[in-house]
Design a protein around this motif. Structure first.
Motif, PDB file in Angstrom:
ATOM      1  N   LEU A   1       2.786  10.672   3.764  1.00  0.00           N
ATOM      2  CA  LEU A   1       3.366  10.118   2.533  1.00  0.00           C
ATOM      3  C   LEU A   1       3.942   8.737   2.785  1.00  0.00           C
ATOM      4  CD1 LEU A   1       5.263  13.137   0.931  1.00  0.00           C
ATOM      5  CD2 LEU A   1       3.259  11.977   0.049  1.00  0.00           C
ATOM      6  N   GLY A   2       4.646   8.621   3.918  1.00  0.00           N
ATOM      7  CA  GLY A   2       5.260   7.333   4.255  1.00  0.00           C
ATOM      8  C   GLY A   2       4.210   6.251   4.392  1.00  0.00           C
TER       9      GLY A   2
ATOM     10  N   PHE B   1       2.738   5.356   0.887  1.00  0.00           N
ATOM     11  CA  PHE B   1       3.627   4.499   0.088  1.00  0.00           C
ATOM     12  C   PHE B   1       3.736   3.112   0.710  1.00  0.00           C
ATOM     13  CE2 PHE B   1       5.721   8.654  -1.224  1.00  0.00           C
ATOM     14  CZ  PHE B   1       4.961   8.731  -2.375  1.00  0.00           C
TER      15      PHE B   1
ATOM     16  N   VAL C   1       0.792   1.146  -0.383  1.00  0.00           N
ATOM     17  CA  VAL C   1       0.953   0.730  -1.781  1.00  0.00           C
ATOM     18  C   VAL C   1       1.915  -0.451  -1.870  1.00  0.00           C
ATOM     19  CG1 VAL C   1       1.815   1.431  -4.039  1.00  0.00           C
ATOM     20  CG2 VAL C   1       0.429   3.000  -2.701  1.00  0.00           C
ATOM     21  N   LEU C   2       3.020  -0.353  -1.120  1.00  0.00           N
ATOM     22  CA  LEU C   2       4.012  -1.436  -1.138  1.00  0.00           C
ATOM     23  C   LEU C   2       3.415  -2.716  -0.578  1.00  0.00           C
ATOM     24  CD1 LEU C   2       7.460   0.046  -0.134  1.00  0.00           C
ATOM     25  CD2 LEU C   2       6.666  -0.707  -2.345  1.00  0.00           C
TER      26      LEU C   2
ATOM     27  N   ALA D   1       1.384  -4.210  -3.232  1.00  0.00           N
ATOM     28  CA  ALA D   1       2.263  -4.735  -4.279  1.00  0.00           C
ATOM     29  C   ALA D   1       2.920  -6.029  -3.827  1.00  0.00           C
ATOM     30  CB  ALA D   1       3.327  -3.693  -4.628  1.00  0.00           C
ATOM     31  N   ASP D   2       3.276  -6.082  -2.539  1.00  0.00           N
ATOM     32  CA  ASP D   2       3.934  -7.278  -2.010  1.00  0.00           C
ATOM     33  C   ASP D   2       3.018  -8.485  -2.134  1.00  0.00           C
ATOM     34  OD1 ASP D   2       5.978  -8.691  -0.809  1.00  0.00           O
ATOM     35  OD2 ASP D   2       5.101  -8.449   1.188  1.00  0.00           O
TER      36      ASP D   2
ATOM     37  N   LYS E   1       0.533  -8.779  -4.277  1.00  0.00           N
ATOM     38  CA  LYS E   1       0.284  -9.022  -5.699  1.00  0.00           C
ATOM     39  C   LYS E   1       1.469  -9.719  -6.370  1.00  0.00           C
ATOM     40  CE  LYS E   1      -1.693  -6.403  -9.553  1.00  0.00           C
ATOM     41  NZ  LYS E   1      -2.753  -7.278  -9.947  1.00  0.00           N
ATOM     42  N   PHE E   2       2.667  -9.301  -6.012  1.00  0.00           N
ATOM     43  CA  PHE E   2       3.856  -9.834  -6.671  1.00  0.00           C
ATOM     44  C   PHE E   2       4.570 -10.876  -5.828  1.00  0.00           C
ATOM     45  CE2 PHE E   2       3.900  -5.425  -8.598  1.00  0.00           C
ATOM     46  CZ  PHE E   2       3.377  -5.851  -9.806  1.00  0.00           C
TER      47      PHE E   2
END
Lengths: 288, 198
Positions: free
Chosen positions: A17-18, A21, A24-25, A28-29, A31-32
Protein backbone atom coordinates in the motif's frame (compact mmCIF):
# COMPACT_ATOMS: atom_id res chain seq x y z
CA UNK A 1 7.24 -21.25 9.71
CA UNK A 2 3.50 -21.07 9.33
CA UNK A 3 3.08 -18.95 12.44
CA UNK A 4 5.19 -16.18 10.87
CA UNK A 5 3.04 -15.93 7.77
CA UNK A 6 0.59 -13.35 9.20
CA UNK A 7 3.54 -11.08 9.96
CA UNK A 8 4.78 -11.51 6.42
CA UNK A 9 1.32 -10.74 5.05
CA UNK A 10 1.10 -7.64 7.21
CA UNK A 11 4.47 -6.40 6.00
CA UNK A 12 3.65 -7.13 2.37
CA UNK A 13 0.18 -5.59 2.55
CA UNK A 14 1.21 -2.37 4.28
CA UNK A 15 4.45 -2.10 2.32
CA UNK A 16 2.55 -2.64 -0.91
CA UNK A 17 0.00 0.00 0.00
CA UNK A 18 2.80 2.37 0.93
CA UNK A 19 4.61 1.82 -2.37
CA UNK A 20 1.35 2.21 -4.32
CA UNK A 21 0.47 5.52 -2.64
CA UNK A 22 4.07 6.64 -2.99
CA UNK A 23 3.91 6.08 -6.75
CA UNK A 24 0.63 7.97 -6.97
CA UNK A 25 2.17 10.84 -5.01
CA UNK A 26 5.22 10.79 -7.26
CA UNK A 27 3.03 11.18 -10.34
CA UNK A 28 0.97 13.88 -8.63
CA UNK A 29 4.14 15.73 -7.68
CA UNK A 30 5.21 15.85 -11.33
CA UNK A 31 1.75 16.89 -12.46
CA UNK A 32 1.23 19.60 -9.87
CA UNK A 33 4.80 20.81 -9.65
CA UNK A 34 5.11 24.53 -9.04
CA UNK A 35 8.10 26.45 -10.28
CA UNK A 36 9.90 27.85 -7.30
CA UNK A 37 12.43 30.61 -7.63
CA UNK A 38 15.72 28.85 -6.98
CA UNK A 39 16.96 31.88 -5.10
CA UNK A 40 14.40 31.12 -2.37
CA UNK A 41 16.01 27.81 -1.55
CA UNK A 42 19.47 29.37 -1.82
CA UNK A 43 18.55 32.10 0.65
CA UNK A 44 16.83 29.53 2.85
CA UNK A 45 20.06 27.57 2.96
CA UNK A 46 22.08 30.65 3.83
CA UNK A 47 20.09 31.79 6.88
CA UNK A 48 20.67 30.45 10.36
CA UNK A 49 17.66 28.15 10.18
CA UNK A 50 16.48 28.30 13.77
CA UNK A 51 13.00 29.65 12.92
CA UNK A 52 13.54 32.11 15.75
CA UNK A 53 11.52 34.95 14.25
CA UNK A 54 14.15 37.63 14.88
CA UNK A 55 13.69 38.91 11.32
CA UNK A 56 10.01 39.60 11.94
CA UNK A 57 8.72 36.85 9.66
CA UNK A 58 6.95 33.65 10.58
CA UNK A 59 10.02 31.52 10.02
CA UNK A 60 13.09 31.05 7.89
CA UNK A 61 11.00 29.94 4.87
CA UNK A 62 8.80 33.03 5.07
CA UNK A 63 11.86 35.26 5.42
CA UNK A 64 13.60 33.66 2.43
CA UNK A 65 10.49 34.24 0.30
CA UNK A 66 10.22 37.82 1.51
CA UNK A 67 13.87 38.49 0.64
CA UNK A 68 13.44 37.17 -2.89
CA UNK A 69 10.18 39.13 -3.32
CA UNK A 70 12.16 42.18 -2.25
CA UNK A 71 10.05 42.86 0.87
CA UNK A 72 12.71 42.03 3.41
CA UNK A 73 16.19 43.38 3.85
CA UNK A 74 19.15 41.09 3.34
CA UNK A 75 20.56 41.85 6.78
CA UNK A 76 17.51 40.99 8.90
CA UNK A 77 18.77 37.57 9.96
CA UNK A 78 20.61 38.49 13.16
CA UNK A 79 21.46 34.93 14.23
CA UNK A 80 23.26 34.34 10.93
CA UNK A 81 25.51 37.35 11.46
CA UNK A 82 27.79 38.89 8.85
CA UNK A 83 28.35 35.60 7.03
CA UNK A 84 24.65 35.19 6.24
CA UNK A 85 24.29 38.81 5.18
CA UNK A 86 27.16 38.38 2.75
CA UNK A 87 25.73 35.15 1.36
CA UNK A 88 22.24 36.63 0.88
CA UNK A 89 23.68 39.77 -0.68
CA UNK A 90 25.58 37.62 -3.16
CA UNK A 91 22.50 35.57 -4.04
CA UNK A 92 20.33 38.63 -4.47
CA UNK A 93 23.02 40.76 -6.09
CA UNK A 94 22.61 43.65 -3.66
CA UNK A 95 24.90 45.45 -1.28
CA UNK A 96 24.05 44.88 2.34
CA UNK A 97 25.79 46.03 5.47
CA UNK A 98 25.76 43.62 8.36
CA UNK A 99 23.81 44.83 11.33
CA UNK A 100 25.72 45.70 14.45
CA UNK A 101 26.04 42.39 16.28
CA UNK A 102 23.69 42.36 19.24
CA UNK A 103 23.70 40.25 22.32
CA UNK A 104 21.07 39.70 24.99
CA UNK A 105 22.01 40.82 28.50
CA UNK A 106 20.23 39.73 31.65
CA UNK A 107 20.31 42.88 33.73
CA UNK A 108 20.16 41.24 37.12
CA UNK A 109 22.67 39.82 39.57
CA UNK A 110 20.17 38.68 42.16
CA UNK A 111 21.51 35.22 42.86
CA UNK A 112 19.96 33.08 45.57
CA UNK A 113 22.33 34.32 48.26
CA UNK A 114 21.84 37.99 47.42
CA UNK A 115 18.05 37.99 47.28
CA UNK A 116 15.91 36.48 49.99
CA UNK A 117 12.62 34.69 49.41
CA UNK A 118 9.33 36.14 50.60
CA UNK A 119 7.40 32.89 50.33
CA UNK A 120 7.81 29.33 49.17
CA UNK A 121 6.39 28.84 45.71
CA UNK A 122 5.36 25.38 44.60
CA UNK A 123 3.12 25.95 41.62
CA UNK A 124 3.55 25.85 37.86
CA UNK A 125 7.22 26.07 36.93
CA UNK A 126 6.95 29.31 35.00
CA UNK A 127 8.30 32.83 35.50
CA UNK A 128 5.03 34.39 34.39
CA UNK A 129 2.98 32.30 36.80
CA UNK A 130 5.10 33.09 39.84
CA UNK A 131 5.42 36.80 39.09
CA UNK A 132 1.62 36.99 38.99
CA UNK A 133 1.36 36.00 42.66
CA UNK A 134 1.84 39.16 44.73
CA UNK A 135 4.88 40.24 42.77
CA UNK A 136 6.77 36.98 42.78
CA UNK A 137 8.44 34.90 45.45
CA UNK A 138 11.81 36.68 45.52
CA UNK A 139 12.18 39.78 47.66
CA UNK A 140 13.05 41.90 44.61
CA UNK A 141 10.04 42.30 42.37
CA UNK A 142 12.14 43.66 39.49
CA UNK A 143 14.81 41.00 39.19
CA UNK A 144 15.20 37.60 37.60
CA UNK A 145 12.55 35.13 38.76
CA UNK A 146 14.80 32.21 38.00
CA UNK A 147 12.38 29.71 36.51
CA UNK A 148 14.07 29.80 33.13
CA UNK A 149 11.27 30.90 30.80
CA UNK A 150 14.01 32.45 28.63
CA UNK A 151 16.01 29.23 28.68
CA UNK A 152 13.08 27.29 27.27
CA UNK A 153 12.63 29.60 24.26
CA UNK A 154 16.32 29.97 23.37
CA UNK A 155 16.77 28.10 20.10
CA UNK A 156 20.54 28.18 20.42
CA UNK A 157 21.06 26.94 23.97
CA UNK A 158 22.85 30.11 24.99
CA UNK A 159 21.09 30.52 28.33
CA UNK A 160 21.84 28.70 31.54
CA UNK A 161 20.22 29.07 34.93
CA UNK A 162 23.07 29.52 37.40
CA UNK A 163 22.37 30.06 41.06
CA UNK A 164 18.84 31.32 40.44
CA UNK A 165 19.47 33.76 37.61
CA UNK A 166 19.70 33.43 33.86
CA UNK A 167 23.21 33.70 32.46
CA UNK A 168 23.72 34.21 28.74
CA UNK A 169 26.82 32.98 26.96
CA UNK A 170 27.88 35.87 24.69
CA UNK A 171 29.69 33.57 22.29
CA UNK A 172 26.64 31.40 21.70
CA UNK A 173 23.98 34.16 21.77
CA UNK A 174 23.01 35.14 18.24
CA UNK A 175 20.96 38.17 19.19
CA UNK A 176 17.59 36.92 17.97
CA UNK A 177 15.73 38.47 20.90
CA UNK A 178 13.37 35.60 21.66
CA UNK A 179 14.17 35.73 25.36
CA UNK A 180 13.47 39.47 25.55
CA UNK A 181 9.80 39.01 24.71
CA UNK A 182 9.22 36.13 27.05
CA UNK A 183 10.72 37.62 30.22
CA UNK A 184 7.88 38.90 32.42
CA UNK A 185 10.22 41.28 34.24
CA UNK A 186 11.72 42.90 31.12
CA UNK A 187 15.21 42.49 32.49
CA UNK A 188 16.68 41.03 29.31
CA UNK A 189 17.65 43.65 26.78
CA UNK A 190 19.32 43.50 23.39
CA UNK A 191 22.54 45.50 23.56
CA UNK A 192 25.32 45.99 21.03
CA UNK A 193 27.94 43.33 21.54
CA UNK A 194 30.60 45.94 22.28
CA UNK A 195 28.42 47.65 24.90
CA UNK A 196 30.18 45.88 27.68
CA UNK A 197 29.48 48.28 30.52
CA UNK A 198 26.06 47.30 31.76
CA UNK A 199 23.94 48.33 34.73
CA UNK A 200 22.99 44.91 36.04
CA UNK A 201 19.85 45.97 37.88
CA UNK A 202 16.33 47.12 37.15
CA UNK A 203 15.21 47.80 40.72
CA UNK A 204 13.10 50.97 40.72
CA UNK A 205 12.47 50.98 44.45
CA UNK A 206 13.98 53.78 46.53
CA UNK A 207 17.46 53.15 47.90
CA UNK A 208 16.63 51.94 51.39
CA UNK A 209 14.03 49.44 50.18
CA UNK A 210 16.16 48.31 47.23
CA UNK A 211 19.07 47.69 49.59
CA UNK A 212 16.92 45.42 51.73
CA UNK A 213 15.63 43.52 48.74
CA UNK A 214 18.99 42.66 47.17
CA UNK A 215 22.64 43.06 48.06
CA UNK A 216 23.48 44.26 44.55
CA UNK A 217 20.49 46.49 43.82
CA UNK A 218 20.81 49.92 42.21
CA UNK A 219 19.93 52.39 44.93
CA UNK A 220 19.81 55.41 42.64
CA UNK A 221 22.70 57.24 44.38
CA UNK A 222 23.80 58.99 41.17
CA UNK A 223 27.51 58.50 41.82
CA UNK A 224 27.84 56.92 38.39
CA UNK A 225 26.15 60.00 36.89
CA UNK A 226 28.86 62.20 38.38
CA UNK A 227 31.66 59.85 37.34
CA UNK A 228 30.60 59.60 33.71
CA UNK A 229 32.73 61.85 31.48
CA UNK A 230 30.20 61.85 28.63
CA UNK A 231 26.97 62.14 30.65
CA UNK A 232 25.72 58.88 29.18
CA UNK A 233 24.50 57.35 32.41
CA UNK A 234 21.38 58.74 34.04
CA UNK A 235 19.32 57.69 37.01
CA UNK A 236 15.73 57.40 35.79
CA UNK A 237 12.96 56.19 38.13
CA UNK A 238 15.51 55.19 40.74
CA UNK A 239 17.66 53.06 38.49
CA UNK A 240 20.73 53.93 36.41
CA UNK A 241 20.37 53.61 32.66
CA UNK A 242 23.20 53.84 30.12
CA UNK A 243 22.67 55.53 26.79
CA UNK A 244 24.48 53.17 24.41
CA UNK A 245 24.74 55.74 21.62
CA UNK A 246 26.96 58.11 23.60
CA UNK A 247 28.63 55.71 26.04
CA UNK A 248 32.34 55.32 25.29
CA UNK A 249 32.55 52.07 27.27
CA UNK A 250 35.28 53.63 29.41
CA UNK A 251 34.05 51.93 32.55
CA UNK A 252 34.48 54.96 34.82
CA UNK A 253 31.11 54.28 36.41
CA UNK A 254 32.02 50.74 37.43
CA UNK A 255 34.29 51.32 40.48
CA UNK A 256 32.21 54.16 41.94
CA UNK A 257 29.07 52.05 42.30
CA UNK A 258 28.69 51.27 46.02
CA UNK A 259 26.44 48.31 45.29
CA UNK A 260 28.62 46.73 42.57
CA UNK A 261 25.70 46.65 40.22
CA UNK A 262 27.47 48.14 37.21
CA UNK A 263 29.50 45.43 35.56
CA UNK A 264 32.32 45.80 33.12
CA UNK A 265 32.31 42.84 30.80
CA UNK A 266 35.77 43.90 29.51
CA UNK A 267 37.23 42.41 32.61
CA UNK A 268 36.18 39.05 31.30
CA UNK A 269 37.66 39.76 27.87
CA UNK A 270 41.30 41.00 27.78
CA UNK A 271 41.18 41.80 24.06
CA UNK A 272 38.19 44.09 24.41
CA UNK A 273 39.84 45.58 27.49
CA UNK A 274 42.80 46.67 25.36
CA UNK A 275 40.47 48.26 22.81
CA UNK A 276 38.64 50.09 25.58
CA UNK A 277 41.89 51.37 27.07
CA UNK A 278 42.99 52.71 23.72
CA UNK A 279 39.62 54.41 23.30
CA UNK A 280 39.87 55.91 26.77
CA UNK A 281 43.35 57.31 26.08
CA UNK A 282 42.02 58.85 22.90
CA UNK A 283 39.32 60.65 24.85
CA UNK A 284 41.65 61.59 27.75
CA UNK A 285 39.73 59.57 30.24
CA UNK A 286 41.37 57.93 33.20
CA UNK A 287 40.78 54.23 33.16
CA UNK A 288 39.93 52.83 36.56
CA UNK B 1 -39.10 2.35 3.53
CA UNK B 2 -38.32 3.70 0.10
CA UNK B 3 -34.52 3.33 -0.30
CA UNK B 4 -34.17 6.78 -1.84
CA UNK B 5 -35.97 8.38 1.09
CA UNK B 6 -33.76 6.37 3.39
CA UNK B 7 -30.63 7.67 1.66
CA UNK B 8 -31.88 11.24 1.82
CA UNK B 9 -32.60 10.88 5.52
CA UNK B 10 -29.12 9.41 6.00
CA UNK B 11 -27.55 12.43 4.28
CA UNK B 12 -29.44 14.88 6.46
CA UNK B 13 -28.63 12.95 9.60
CA UNK B 14 -24.92 13.10 8.68
CA UNK B 15 -25.03 16.88 8.34
CA UNK B 16 -27.34 17.75 11.22
CA UNK B 17 -27.89 15.13 13.88
CA UNK B 18 -24.52 13.39 13.70
CA UNK B 19 -22.53 16.53 12.96
CA UNK B 20 -18.87 15.63 13.43
CA UNK B 21 -18.04 18.74 15.35
CA UNK B 22 -21.16 19.50 17.33
CA UNK B 23 -22.31 16.06 18.34
CA UNK B 24 -19.29 13.78 17.93
CA UNK B 25 -16.71 16.44 18.89
CA UNK B 26 -14.22 15.31 16.27
CA UNK B 27 -12.05 17.69 14.25
CA UNK B 28 -12.15 20.57 16.73
CA UNK B 29 -8.57 21.65 15.95
CA UNK B 30 -9.17 23.09 12.45
CA UNK B 31 -12.66 24.12 13.54
CA UNK B 32 -11.10 26.57 16.02
CA UNK B 33 -7.90 27.21 14.12
CA UNK B 34 -9.11 28.18 10.66
CA UNK B 35 -12.45 29.80 11.50
CA UNK B 36 -11.21 33.38 11.52
CA UNK B 37 -12.47 34.23 8.05
CA UNK B 38 -15.40 32.78 6.13
CA UNK B 39 -13.35 32.51 2.96
CA UNK B 40 -10.54 30.39 4.42
CA UNK B 41 -13.03 28.42 6.51
CA UNK B 42 -14.90 27.55 3.32
CA UNK B 43 -11.65 26.51 1.62
CA UNK B 44 -10.73 24.37 4.62
CA UNK B 45 -14.18 22.82 4.62
CA UNK B 46 -13.89 21.95 0.94
CA UNK B 47 -10.42 20.46 1.41
CA UNK B 48 -11.70 18.33 4.30
CA UNK B 49 -14.74 17.32 2.27
CA UNK B 50 -12.52 16.15 -0.56
CA UNK B 51 -10.22 14.23 1.75
CA UNK B 52 -13.05 12.67 3.77
CA UNK B 53 -15.08 11.57 0.73
CA UNK B 54 -12.08 10.00 -1.00
CA UNK B 55 -10.76 8.54 2.25
CA UNK B 56 -14.11 6.80 2.80
CA UNK B 57 -13.98 5.40 -0.71
CA UNK B 58 -10.37 4.19 -0.60
CA UNK B 59 -10.45 2.86 2.94
CA UNK B 60 -13.52 0.82 2.05
CA UNK B 61 -11.55 -0.96 -0.68
CA UNK B 62 -8.41 -1.21 1.44
CA UNK B 63 -10.36 -2.70 4.33
CA UNK B 64 -12.61 -5.15 2.50
CA UNK B 65 -10.27 -6.19 -0.32
CA UNK B 66 -6.83 -6.07 1.30
CA UNK B 67 -7.06 -6.25 5.08
CA UNK B 68 -10.01 -8.62 5.54
CA UNK B 69 -8.81 -11.33 3.08
CA UNK B 70 -5.39 -11.32 4.75
CA UNK B 71 -6.88 -11.34 8.28
CA UNK B 72 -5.23 -8.01 8.99
CA UNK B 73 -8.30 -6.08 10.18
CA UNK B 74 -6.38 -5.07 13.31
CA UNK B 75 -4.08 -2.96 11.11
CA UNK B 76 -6.92 -0.73 9.95
CA UNK B 77 -5.77 2.38 11.85
CA UNK B 78 -2.30 2.32 10.29
CA UNK B 79 -3.59 1.51 6.82
CA UNK B 80 -6.22 4.25 7.01
CA UNK B 81 -3.72 6.84 8.17
CA UNK B 82 -1.56 5.88 5.19
CA UNK B 83 -4.50 6.49 2.85
CA UNK B 84 -5.42 9.79 4.52
CA UNK B 85 -1.85 11.08 4.56
CA UNK B 86 -1.43 10.37 0.84
CA UNK B 87 -4.73 12.09 0.04
CA UNK B 88 -3.77 15.14 2.05
CA UNK B 89 -0.46 15.31 0.19
CA UNK B 90 -2.32 15.26 -3.12
CA UNK B 91 -4.70 17.98 -1.93
CA UNK B 92 -1.74 20.05 -0.76
CA UNK B 93 0.04 19.78 -4.11
CA UNK B 94 -3.17 20.56 -5.94
CA UNK B 95 -3.90 23.66 -3.86
CA UNK B 96 -0.30 24.86 -4.10
CA UNK B 97 -0.61 24.71 -7.86
CA UNK B 98 -4.14 25.98 -8.39
CA UNK B 99 -4.92 28.22 -5.41
CA UNK B 100 -1.68 29.57 -3.88
CA UNK B 101 -3.50 32.24 -1.87
CA UNK B 102 -5.77 29.67 -0.24
CA UNK B 103 -2.71 27.47 0.27
CA UNK B 104 -0.88 30.14 2.24
CA UNK B 105 -4.05 31.16 4.10
CA UNK B 106 -4.62 27.61 5.33
CA UNK B 107 -0.97 27.36 6.29
CA UNK B 108 -0.09 24.61 8.70
CA UNK B 109 -3.72 23.50 9.04
CA UNK B 110 -3.66 22.00 5.56
CA UNK B 111 -1.08 19.26 6.28
CA UNK B 112 -2.74 18.91 9.65
CA UNK B 113 -5.84 17.47 7.96
CA UNK B 114 -3.77 14.29 8.12
CA UNK B 115 -4.22 14.28 11.85
CA UNK B 116 -7.76 15.64 11.76
CA UNK B 117 -9.54 13.07 13.88
CA UNK B 118 -12.80 13.62 11.98
CA UNK B 119 -11.21 12.08 8.88
CA UNK B 120 -9.89 9.03 10.68
CA UNK B 121 -13.12 8.97 12.69
CA UNK B 122 -15.32 8.74 9.61
CA UNK B 123 -13.31 5.87 8.14
CA UNK B 124 -13.35 3.90 11.38
CA UNK B 125 -17.06 4.59 11.92
CA UNK B 126 -17.78 3.33 8.41
CA UNK B 127 -16.27 0.01 9.40
CA UNK B 128 -17.74 -0.24 12.89
CA UNK B 129 -21.24 0.71 11.70
CA UNK B 130 -20.97 -1.84 8.90
CA UNK B 131 -21.86 0.60 6.12
CA UNK B 132 -21.72 -0.62 2.54
CA UNK B 133 -19.79 1.25 -0.14
CA UNK B 134 -22.59 3.73 -0.95
CA UNK B 135 -23.27 4.54 2.68
CA UNK B 136 -19.55 4.84 3.47
CA UNK B 137 -19.02 7.40 0.74
CA UNK B 138 -22.23 9.23 1.69
CA UNK B 139 -21.16 9.24 5.33
CA UNK B 140 -17.77 10.65 4.35
CA UNK B 141 -19.13 13.28 1.98
CA UNK B 142 -22.05 14.50 4.04
CA UNK B 143 -20.24 14.17 7.34
CA UNK B 144 -17.63 16.49 5.84
CA UNK B 145 -20.36 18.81 4.58
CA UNK B 146 -21.57 18.94 8.17
CA UNK B 147 -18.03 19.97 9.10
CA UNK B 148 -18.15 22.60 6.35
CA UNK B 149 -21.46 23.97 7.66
CA UNK B 150 -20.11 24.08 11.20
CA UNK B 151 -16.83 25.79 10.35
CA UNK B 152 -18.47 28.36 8.04
CA UNK B 153 -21.12 29.18 10.66
CA UNK B 154 -18.37 29.56 13.24
CA UNK B 155 -16.32 31.77 10.93
CA UNK B 156 -19.38 33.96 10.31
CA UNK B 157 -19.90 34.40 14.04
CA UNK B 158 -16.22 35.13 14.62
CA UNK B 159 -16.14 37.74 11.86
CA UNK B 160 -18.97 39.55 13.62
CA UNK B 161 -17.14 39.17 16.92
CA UNK B 162 -14.30 41.30 15.54
CA UNK B 163 -16.48 44.40 15.89
CA UNK B 164 -18.30 43.28 19.02
CA UNK B 165 -17.42 44.53 22.45
CA UNK B 166 -16.10 41.59 24.44
CA UNK B 167 -14.85 41.88 28.00
CA UNK B 168 -11.09 41.62 28.04
CA UNK B 169 -10.73 38.28 29.88
CA UNK B 170 -12.89 36.60 27.24
CA UNK B 171 -11.43 38.35 24.22
CA UNK B 172 -10.18 36.19 21.36
CA UNK B 173 -9.94 32.48 21.97
CA UNK B 174 -12.02 32.07 25.16
CA UNK B 175 -15.14 33.63 23.65
CA UNK B 176 -14.68 31.38 20.60
CA UNK B 177 -14.75 28.33 22.84
CA UNK B 178 -17.89 29.63 24.58
CA UNK B 179 -19.53 30.15 21.19
CA UNK B 180 -18.52 26.68 20.01
CA UNK B 181 -20.19 25.25 23.10
CA UNK B 182 -23.36 27.27 22.54
CA UNK B 183 -23.50 26.20 18.89
CA UNK B 184 -23.12 22.60 19.97
CA UNK B 185 -26.09 23.01 22.32
CA UNK B 186 -28.08 24.51 19.46
CA UNK B 187 -27.30 21.48 17.32
CA UNK B 188 -28.54 19.29 20.17
CA UNK B 189 -31.98 20.37 18.99
CA UNK B 190 -31.56 18.21 15.90
CA UNK B 191 -30.61 15.14 17.89
CA UNK B 192 -33.93 13.30 17.78
CA UNK B 193 -35.07 14.60 14.41
CA UNK B 194 -34.79 11.30 12.55
CA UNK B 195 -35.18 8.98 15.53
CA UNK B 196 -38.67 7.84 14.57
CA UNK B 197 -38.02 7.21 10.90
CA UNK B 198 -34.56 5.62 10.85
Amino acid sequence: MAQYLPILYAVIALGGLGILFGLVLGVADKKFSVEVDERVSAVRAAVAGANCGACGYAGCDAYAEAVVRGDAKANACTPGGAKTVKAIAEIMGVNAEAQEPMVARVRCQGTCERVSLRYDYSGVHSCRAVSGISGGSSACEFGCVGFGECLSVCAFGAIQMIDGIAVIDDDVCTGCGMCVDVCPRNIIKMLPKDQTVVVMCRNEAIGRIAKNQCKTACIGCKRCEKACPTESIKVVKGVAIIDESTCTRCGACVPVCPMDCIVNFYERDPEAMAVATAQAELNNIDMP
Amino acid sequence: MNPIVKILLFMFSCVLTNNYIFSRFLGCCPFLGVSNKVETAFGMGLAVTFVMALASLFTYFVYYYVLIPLNLAYLNTIAFILVIASLVQVVEMFLKKSAPSLYSALGIYLPLITTNCAVLGVTILNISEGYNLLYSVLNGTFGALGFLVAIVLMAGVRERLESAKVTSPLKGFPISLVIAGLMSIAFLGFSNMFAGVM
